[in-house]
Write a protein that holds these residues in place. Structure first.
Motif, PDB file in Angstrom:
ATOM      1  N   ALA A  47      41.145  24.831  33.912  1.00  0.00           N
ATOM      2  CA  ALA A  47      39.973  25.709  33.858  1.00  0.00           C
ATOM      3  C   ALA A  47      38.727  24.935  33.444  1.00  0.00           C
ATOM      4  CB  ALA A  47      40.234  26.864  32.879  1.00  0.00           C
ATOM      5  N   ILE A  48      38.846  24.081  32.423  1.00  0.00           N
ATOM      6  CA  ILE A  48      37.687  23.292  31.967  1.00  0.00           C
ATOM      7  C   ILE A  48      37.245  22.327  33.056  1.00  0.00           C
ATOM      8  CG2 ILE A  48      36.904  21.631  30.237  1.00  0.00           C
ATOM      9  CD1 ILE A  48      38.984  22.929  28.333  1.00  0.00           C
ATOM     10  N   ARG A  49      38.208  21.709  33.717  1.00  0.00           N
ATOM     11  CA  ARG A  49      37.859  20.766  34.786  1.00  0.00           C
ATOM     12  C   ARG A  49      37.110  21.459  35.918  1.00  0.00           C
ATOM     13  NH1 ARG A  49      42.659  18.894  35.884  1.00  0.00           N
ATOM     14  NH2 ARG A  49      43.020  20.059  37.797  1.00  0.00           N
ATOM     15  N   ASN A  50      37.532  22.677  36.275  1.00  0.00           N
ATOM     16  CA  ASN A  50      36.839  23.400  37.345  1.00  0.00           C
ATOM     17  C   ASN A  50      35.386  23.680  36.983  1.00  0.00           C
ATOM     18  OD1 ASN A  50      39.215  23.365  38.735  1.00  0.00           O
ATOM     19  ND2 ASN A  50      39.572  25.577  38.663  1.00  0.00           N
ATOM     20  N   LEU A  51      35.142  24.061  35.719  1.00  0.00           N
ATOM     21  CA  LEU A  51      33.759  24.329  35.300  1.00  0.00           C
ATOM     22  C   LEU A  51      32.924  23.058  35.325  1.00  0.00           C
ATOM     23  CD1 LEU A  51      34.178  26.830  32.303  1.00  0.00           C
ATOM     24  CD2 LEU A  51      33.770  27.326  34.711  1.00  0.00           C
ATOM     25  N   ILE A  52      33.508  21.950  34.882  1.00  0.00           N
ATOM     26  CA  ILE A  52      32.752  20.683  34.895  1.00  0.00           C
ATOM     27  C   ILE A  52      32.487  20.244  36.331  1.00  0.00           C
ATOM     28  CG2 ILE A  52      32.832  18.252  34.234  1.00  0.00           C
ATOM     29  CD1 ILE A  52      34.452  19.062  31.788  1.00  0.00           C
ATOM     30  N   GLU A  53      33.462  20.402  37.222  1.00  0.00           N
ATOM     31  CA  GLU A  53      33.258  20.031  38.628  1.00  0.00           C
ATOM     32  C   GLU A  53      32.110  20.821  39.233  1.00  0.00           C
ATOM     33  OE1 GLU A  53      36.952  20.645  40.580  1.00  0.00           O
ATOM     34  OE2 GLU A  53      37.761  18.668  40.063  1.00  0.00           O
ATOM     35  N   ASN A  54      32.055  22.129  38.941  1.00  0.00           N
ATOM     36  CA  ASN A  54      30.948  22.936  39.462  1.00  0.00           C
ATOM     37  C   ASN A  54      29.614  22.460  38.897  1.00  0.00           C
ATOM     38  OD1 ASN A  54      32.415  24.562  41.116  1.00  0.00           O
ATOM     39  ND2 ASN A  54      32.335  26.383  39.830  1.00  0.00           N
ATOM     40  N   ALA A  55      29.589  22.130  37.592  1.00  0.00           N
ATOM     41  CA  ALA A  55      28.346  21.678  36.972  1.00  0.00           C
ATOM     42  C   ALA A  55      27.861  20.375  37.609  1.00  0.00           C
ATOM     43  CB  ALA A  55      28.562  21.506  35.464  1.00  0.00           C
TER      44      ALA A  55
ATOM     45  N   ARG B  52      32.225  19.260  52.806  1.00  0.00           N
ATOM     46  CA  ARG B  52      32.893  18.589  51.712  1.00  0.00           C
ATOM     47  C   ARG B  52      31.920  17.947  50.737  1.00  0.00           C
ATOM     48  NH1 ARG B  52      33.477  13.014  52.930  1.00  0.00           N
ATOM     49  NH2 ARG B  52      32.876  12.475  55.050  1.00  0.00           N
ATOM     50  N   ASP B  53      30.622  17.924  51.080  1.00  0.00           N
ATOM     51  CA  ASP B  53      29.643  17.386  50.137  1.00  0.00           C
ATOM     52  C   ASP B  53      29.253  18.424  49.089  1.00  0.00           C
ATOM     53  OD1 ASP B  53      29.559  14.916  51.403  1.00  0.00           O
ATOM     54  OD2 ASP B  53      28.072  15.631  52.862  1.00  0.00           O
ATOM     55  N   THR B  54      29.406  19.722  49.407  1.00  0.00           N
ATOM     56  CA  THR B  54      28.942  20.771  48.496  1.00  0.00           C
ATOM     57  C   THR B  54      30.065  21.614  47.929  1.00  0.00           C
ATOM     58  OG1 THR B  54      28.583  22.248  50.376  1.00  0.00           O
ATOM     59  CG2 THR B  54      26.709  20.952  49.627  1.00  0.00           C
ATOM     60  N   GLY B  55      31.296  21.299  48.176  1.00  0.00           N
ATOM     61  CA  GLY B  55      32.359  22.028  47.496  1.00  0.00           C
ATOM     62  C   GLY B  55      33.488  22.443  48.386  1.00  0.00           C
ATOM     63  N   GLY B  56      34.408  23.225  47.780  1.00  0.00           N
ATOM     64  CA  GLY B  56      35.628  23.612  48.466  1.00  0.00           C
ATOM     65  C   GLY B  56      35.581  25.050  48.933  1.00  0.00           C
ATOM     66  N   ALA B  57      36.689  25.761  48.673  1.00  0.00           N
ATOM     67  CA  ALA B  57      36.849  27.101  49.238  1.00  0.00           C
ATOM     68  C   ALA B  57      36.303  28.202  48.337  1.00  0.00           C
ATOM     69  CB  ALA B  57      38.332  27.359  49.512  1.00  0.00           C
ATOM     70  N   GLY B  58      35.754  27.884  47.202  1.00  0.00           N
ATOM     71  CA  GLY B  58      35.223  28.919  46.316  1.00  0.00           C
ATOM     72  C   GLY B  58      36.267  29.539  45.414  1.00  0.00           C
ATOM     73  N   LEU B  59      37.260  28.733  44.998  1.00  0.00           N
ATOM     74  CA  LEU B  59      38.322  29.238  44.132  1.00  0.00           C
ATOM     75  C   LEU B  59      38.210  28.733  42.703  1.00  0.00           C
ATOM     76  CD1 LEU B  59      41.415  28.893  46.497  1.00  0.00           C
ATOM     77  CD2 LEU B  59      40.335  31.003  45.738  1.00  0.00           C
ATOM     78  N   GLY B  60      37.328  27.762  42.440  1.00  0.00           N
ATOM     79  CA  GLY B  60      37.279  27.122  41.122  1.00  0.00           C
ATOM     80  C   GLY B  60      36.978  28.082  39.993  1.00  0.00           C
ATOM     81  N   LEU B  61      35.904  28.876  40.139  1.00  0.00           N
ATOM     82  CA  LEU B  61      35.542  29.807  39.072  1.00  0.00           C
ATOM     83  C   LEU B  61      36.532  30.956  38.959  1.00  0.00           C
ATOM     84  CD1 LEU B  61      31.649  30.021  39.452  1.00  0.00           C
ATOM     85  CD2 LEU B  61      32.963  28.877  37.663  1.00  0.00           C
ATOM     86  N   ALA B  62      37.048  31.445  40.090  1.00  0.00           N
ATOM     87  CA  ALA B  62      38.046  32.518  40.054  1.00  0.00           C
ATOM     88  C   ALA B  62      39.289  32.054  39.312  1.00  0.00           C
ATOM     89  CB  ALA B  62      38.398  32.959  41.475  1.00  0.00           C
ATOM     90  N   LEU B  63      39.734  30.823  39.593  1.00  0.00           N
ATOM     91  CA  LEU B  63      40.912  30.301  38.908  1.00  0.00           C
ATOM     92  C   LEU B  63      40.635  30.075  37.422  1.00  0.00           C
ATOM     93  CD1 LEU B  63      43.788  29.275  39.077  1.00  0.00           C
ATOM     94  CD2 LEU B  63      42.898  27.031  39.752  1.00  0.00           C
ATOM     95  N   ALA B  64      39.453  29.565  37.087  1.00  0.00           N
ATOM     96  CA  ALA B  64      39.107  29.321  35.686  1.00  0.00           C
ATOM     97  C   ALA B  64      39.102  30.633  34.893  1.00  0.00           C
ATOM     98  CB  ALA B  64      37.741  28.641  35.592  1.00  0.00           C
ATOM     99  N   ARG B  65      38.480  31.675  35.468  1.00  0.00           N
ATOM    100  CA  ARG B  65      38.439  32.957  34.748  1.00  0.00           C
ATOM    101  C   ARG B  65      39.842  33.545  34.595  1.00  0.00           C
ATOM    102  NH1 ARG B  65      34.258  37.879  35.826  1.00  0.00           N
ATOM    103  NH2 ARG B  65      33.112  36.753  34.212  1.00  0.00           N
ATOM    104  N   ALA B  66      40.677  33.431  35.633  1.00  0.00           N
ATOM    105  CA  ALA B  66      42.034  33.973  35.542  1.00  0.00           C
ATOM    106  C   ALA B  66      42.832  33.256  34.457  1.00  0.00           C
ATOM    107  CB  ALA B  66      42.735  33.851  36.892  1.00  0.00           C
ATOM    108  N   ILE B  67      42.683  31.939  34.360  1.00  0.00           N
ATOM    109  CA  ILE B  67      43.403  31.173  33.338  1.00  0.00           C
ATOM    110  C   ILE B  67      42.939  31.572  31.945  1.00  0.00           C
ATOM    111  CG2 ILE B  67      43.695  28.856  32.375  1.00  0.00           C
ATOM    112  CD1 ILE B  67      43.598  27.786  35.252  1.00  0.00           C
TER     113      ILE B  67
END
Length: 450
Positions: free
Chosen positions: A348-356, A406-421
């Motif tokens: 979850a922390i890694r996903n937030l940092i990746e987005n930042a 692939r320069d601007t991100g993936g499928a849009g699951l990072g924040l959803a997964l972080a919040r669920a965790i």
């Protein structure tokens, strides 16, 4: 009123029965009181009419006498009841009507209720037995009936001084009813509510994948049926989730196998740029697959909870980003120990940092301990997110940038997964735009999870 209303089933049943009994007893009291007044009226009016008729028959032509007594009737020249005394208009009206029906001439009628205090004079005047009766009632009702030209006929009768004896009788009866009725109701309600409370607790504690014994079937048959249905439902849910995990494992294996084969084959591509882009695409597909599988399996995490140094865990994640040259920094903080699933929280922390890093140029990570909770804040230097979109970005497969390259991100699951965790850990993830620019992504975790 709702805050004073009891919440438990047994308490609500008890209150409803108590209210019903109180209303029934109030109606009963009103009927008893009315009936008692009618009886008293009949007991007073009937004998009074009889005595007056007897007096007229015995002395049909009597003239105005001095004060004389005949039995329980006194004959006096003037009204013995002073004006303004407490009277009984209902008795006066009933007596007048009865005398008119009997054909007895009648003028004014007066009545007066006065306390009866026994004395030697009363015993001499009324006799012992009659004085004792008056004493028992506590008051004396005096009735004066004017017969035009013939003086006043004065009679007295015992009268209850107050209605408190009847009221105390009703209170005692109500208390007995409460004891007789409420105790079985409370017992029955408790017999129902205890199994329901056990069912509620079992439902709250139910976590797929954890070994749990069936809930004991107890209570009335209806409640037993509900508990049996819950036990069967829990088995079906567990079986469905087991099947889902097996299916996800097969899907992950079936998808990763061709991706691994593609990774091998691209090594034969001579153009370095093409080969690098292909490798990045395969890596992105692998990460998306990992996110999808992780999100699908989050309801049944295989990792056990352990005591974790949260500050050290966050520092380790930041070091991983620094090692690959990402602009990420960590603000040193005191040690904080929490019960967590470390691999999931690291994800979850890694996903937030990746987005930042991806959308906000750089990331500064802080751990802020509090009395009841701990906050992990990832602050970036990007443009932020429109206020109306701050919650939308937590939906799976939702991205503000829609190109999905692939320069601007993936499928849009990072924040959803972080919040669920984080929610599975009892916390929450929030996004906040800073007034000076940039976005704060904050994970809030409780110190002790209830």
């Amino acid at each position: 009123m709702s805050r004073f209303w009891p919440r438990s089933l047994s308490s609500q049943l008890a209150v409803l029965v108590a209210i019903a009994l109180f209303v029934a007893q109030a109606i009963n009291f009103a009927m008893l009181y009315q009936g008692r007044q009618q009886i008293l009226l009949q007991q007073i009016v009937g004998p009074a009419v009889t005595r007056i008729i007897d007096m007229n028959e015995q002395r049909p032509g009597m003239s105005l006498p001095d004060d004389i007594r005949r039995g329980r009737v006194r004959i006096v020249a003037a009204n013995p009841i002073p004006p303004g005394r407490h009277g009984r208009p209902d008795i006066e009206a009933a007596l007048r009507l009865a005398l008119i029906d009997a054909g007895v001439p009648v003028g004014r009628i007066a009545s007066h209720v006065r306390p009866f205090r026994p004395s030697g004079h009363h015993i001499e005047r009324y006799g012992r037995r009659r004085a004792e009766r008056y004493t028992r009632f506590g008051a004396e009702l005096i009735i004066a009936v004017e017969q035009p030209g013939r003086g006043w006929l004065v009679m007295s009768s015992p009268w209850p001084r107050s209605d408190w004896p009847l009221l105390w009788q009703l209170i005692a009866q109500t208390l007995i009813l409460y004891a007789v009725v409420l105790l079985p109701v409370l017992w029955g309600a408790r017999r129902i509510s205890q199994p329901l409370q056990s069912l509620t607790n079992a439902t709250r504690r139910f976590k797929p994948g954890e070994a749990q014994s069936p809930l004991a079937e107890q209570g009335p048959q209806d409640v037993r049926s509900v508990i049996a249905a819950f036990n069967a439902l829990r088995l079906r849910v567990t079986a469905m989730l087991d099947e889902k995990d097996r299916m996800l494992g097969a899907i992950g294996h079936d998808l990763r196998t061709p991706l691994a084969a593609l990774r091998v084959r691209i090594e034969s591509v001579e153009d370095d740029d093409d080969r690098a882009r292909m490798a990045d695409t395969i890596d992105e597909m692998n990460r998306t697959l990992d996110d999808i599988l992780s999100l699908a399996r989050l309801g049944r995490p295989s990792e056990a909870r352990t005591e974790v140094d949260l500050t050290a865990l966050v520092d380790a994640v930041v070091e991983d980003f620094i090692a690959i040259g990402s602009p990420v920094s960590f603000v040193e903080a005191d040690r904080v120990t929490l019960s967590l699933r470390p691999s999931l929280m690291r994800r979850a922390i890694r996903n937030l940092i990746e987005n930042a890093v991806k959308y906000g140029v750089s990331a500064e990570v802080r751990v802020v301990p509090g009395k009841d909770q701990v906050a992990i804040t990832v602050a970036d230097q990007g443009p932020g997110i429109p206020a109306e979109k701050l919650e939308d970005v937590f939906d799976a497969f939702t991205r503000l940038e829609t190109s999905r390259n692939r320069d601007t991100g993936g499928a849009g699951l990072g924040l959803a997964l972080a919040r669920a965790i984080v929610r599975e850990a009892g916390g929450e993830v929030t996004l906040t735009n800073r007034p000076g620019g940039g976005l704060d992504a904050t994970i809030t975790l409780p110190r002790q999870r209830g």
